[in-house]
Enzyme design. Sequence first.
Site, PDB file in Angstrom:
ATOM      1  N   ASN A  18      15.310  -3.572 -36.673  1.00 11.39           N
ATOM      2  CA  ASN A  18      14.662  -3.225 -37.940  1.00 11.39           C
ATOM      3  C   ASN A  18      15.571  -2.238 -38.676  1.00 11.39           C
ATOM      4  O   ASN A  18      15.686  -1.079 -38.271  1.00 11.39           O
ATOM      5  CB  ASN A  18      13.290  -2.597 -37.638  1.00 11.39           C
ATOM      6  N   LYS A  20      15.146  -0.991 -41.522  1.00 13.09           N
ATOM      7  CA  LYS A  20      14.373  -0.080 -42.403  1.00 13.09           C
ATOM      8  C   LYS A  20      15.052  -0.021 -43.783  1.00 13.09           C
ATOM      9  O   LYS A  20      15.596  -1.014 -44.231  1.00 13.09           O
ATOM     10  CB  LYS A  20      14.203   1.285 -41.742  1.00 13.09           C
ATOM     11  N   HIS A 110       4.038  -2.061 -39.530  1.00 13.22           N
ATOM     12  CA  HIS A 110       4.911  -1.041 -38.943  1.00 13.22           C
ATOM     13  C   HIS A 110       4.271   0.332 -39.184  1.00 13.22           C
ATOM     14  O   HIS A 110       3.647   0.547 -40.229  1.00 13.22           O
ATOM     15  CB  HIS A 110       6.309  -1.115 -39.571  1.00 13.22           C
ATOM     16  N   GLU A 112       5.377   2.974 -40.196  1.00 10.67           N
ATOM     17  CA  GLU A 112       5.761   3.611 -41.469  1.00 10.67           C
ATOM     18  C   GLU A 112       4.977   3.014 -42.633  1.00 10.67           C
ATOM     19  O   GLU A 112       4.687   3.701 -43.617  1.00 10.67           O
ATOM     20  CB  GLU A 112       7.285   3.495 -41.666  1.00 10.67           C
ATOM     21  N   GLU A 182       4.694   0.247 -30.675  1.00 11.20           N
ATOM     22  CA  GLU A 182       5.592   1.303 -31.129  1.00 11.20           C
ATOM     23  C   GLU A 182       4.831   2.617 -31.209  1.00 11.20           C
ATOM     24  O   GLU A 182       4.166   2.894 -32.215  1.00 11.20           O
ATOM     25  CB  GLU A 182       6.151   0.967 -32.514  1.00 11.20           C
ATOM     26  N   GLY A 188      12.216   7.253 -33.949  1.00  9.81           N
ATOM     27  CA  GLY A 188      13.222   8.069 -34.630  1.00  9.81           C
ATOM     28  C   GLY A 188      13.266   9.506 -34.141  1.00  9.81           C
ATOM     29  O   GLY A 188      13.872  10.365 -34.773  1.00  9.81           O
ATOM     30  N   SER A 228      12.955   4.679 -30.312  1.00  7.52           N
ATOM     31  CA  SER A 228      14.140   5.329 -29.753  1.00  7.52           C
ATOM     32  C   SER A 228      14.830   4.518 -28.654  1.00  7.52           C
ATOM     33  O   SER A 228      15.335   5.079 -27.678  1.00  7.52           O
ATOM     34  CB  SER A 228      13.797   6.741 -29.259  1.00  7.52           C
TER      35      SER A 228
HETATM   36  O1  LIG Z   1      10.456   1.952 -35.764  1.00  8.55           O
HETATM   37  C1  LIG Z   1      11.248   1.471 -34.966  1.00  8.55           C
HETATM   38  C2  LIG Z   1      11.589   0.043 -35.005  1.00  8.55           C
HETATM   39  O2  LIG Z   1      10.731  -0.660 -35.851  1.00  8.55           O
HETATM   40  C3  LIG Z   1      11.921   2.307 -33.960  1.00  8.55           C
HETATM   41  O3  LIG Z   1      12.851   3.099 -34.606  1.00  8.55           O
HETATM   42  P1  LIG Z   1      13.915   3.939 -33.757  1.00  8.55           P
HETATM   43  O4  LIG Z   1      14.534   2.953 -32.784  1.00  8.55           O
HETATM   44  O5  LIG Z   1      14.890   4.456 -34.763  1.00  8.55           O
HETATM   45  O6  LIG Z   1      13.140   4.994 -33.031  1.00  8.55           O
END
Ligand SMILES: O=C(CO)COP(=O)(O)O
Length: 271
Positions: A18, A20, A110, A112, A182, A188, A228
């Site tokens: 992803n 983002k 997601h 976010e 997740e 992150g 992560s």
């Molecule tokens: O949100 C994520 C994947 O969709 C995970 O992000 P990170 O791997 O940067 O922690």
Amino acid sequence: MTSSTNGKYDRRPLIAGNWKMNLDHVQGITLLQKLAWTLDDAGHDYQRAEVAVFPPFTDLRGVQTLVRGDDLQVVYGGQDLSPHDSGAYTGDISGQFLEKLGCTYVLVGHSERRAIHQETDELLNSKVKAAFRHNLTPILCAGEGLEVRQAGNHVEHTVSQLRAGIDGLTAEQVGQLVVAYEPVWAIGTGEVAGPDDAQEMCAALRAELGSLYDAETAGKVRMLYGGSVKAANAGAILKGKDVDGLLVGGASLDAAEFASIVRFEHLLVTD
Ligand SMILES: O=C(CO)COP(=O)(O)O
């Protein structure tokens, strides 16, 4: 998950990146080209582990052109979609457009999107249905925040997000679904849910599908872990028998790192 045939059910491992809101369309093409070369050089067998990327919408046409032009086996998808098919929804993207761009998957819910855009379970349920209307496989994301985890309610919380997200789907649709666990506190942050946590949740999500539908349907659903993930921890997480792949954020922006996650030796064990 140590093979492409997880026991009785054929759940091909899926390693998804992803991106983002990173990489413009030129940078996106460069990364994808590098990823494909690295995997080709390593002799990666895409039948053993499927590889997907989720670029920003503005990158998708370039990604499609590259994938077609160079006959790449990497698949791709959108990071979100509208619950509607067309109309006066300024700024939104229809599943119809994603299908036309050759997308295989679309992320739905997601954390976010849930947190920043206040997307509700009800909205996400209509997005999941919109994905199916346009022949896209939804990757429904679910997971708890830190407070919920600390209170010990993480399984109940995440299972209820799943239940709400799939409300009204047929067993056939559920069998095609991908679910991504997740935990918000691990995204992150460098904090990773332990392999046992990932397995516990993926098993609980599968058990819920088994009770809502049946064991055969639940056995087909691919469960991913995200939060992560790096090459250094991917293998341990993938050992969980209900963990069928990974949804990788930050580490998917580095072609070499992402390729070594894809190529992790546990994916290559033959049975
Ligand atoms: O949100 C994520 C994947 O969709 C995970 O992000 P990170 O791997 O940067 O922690």
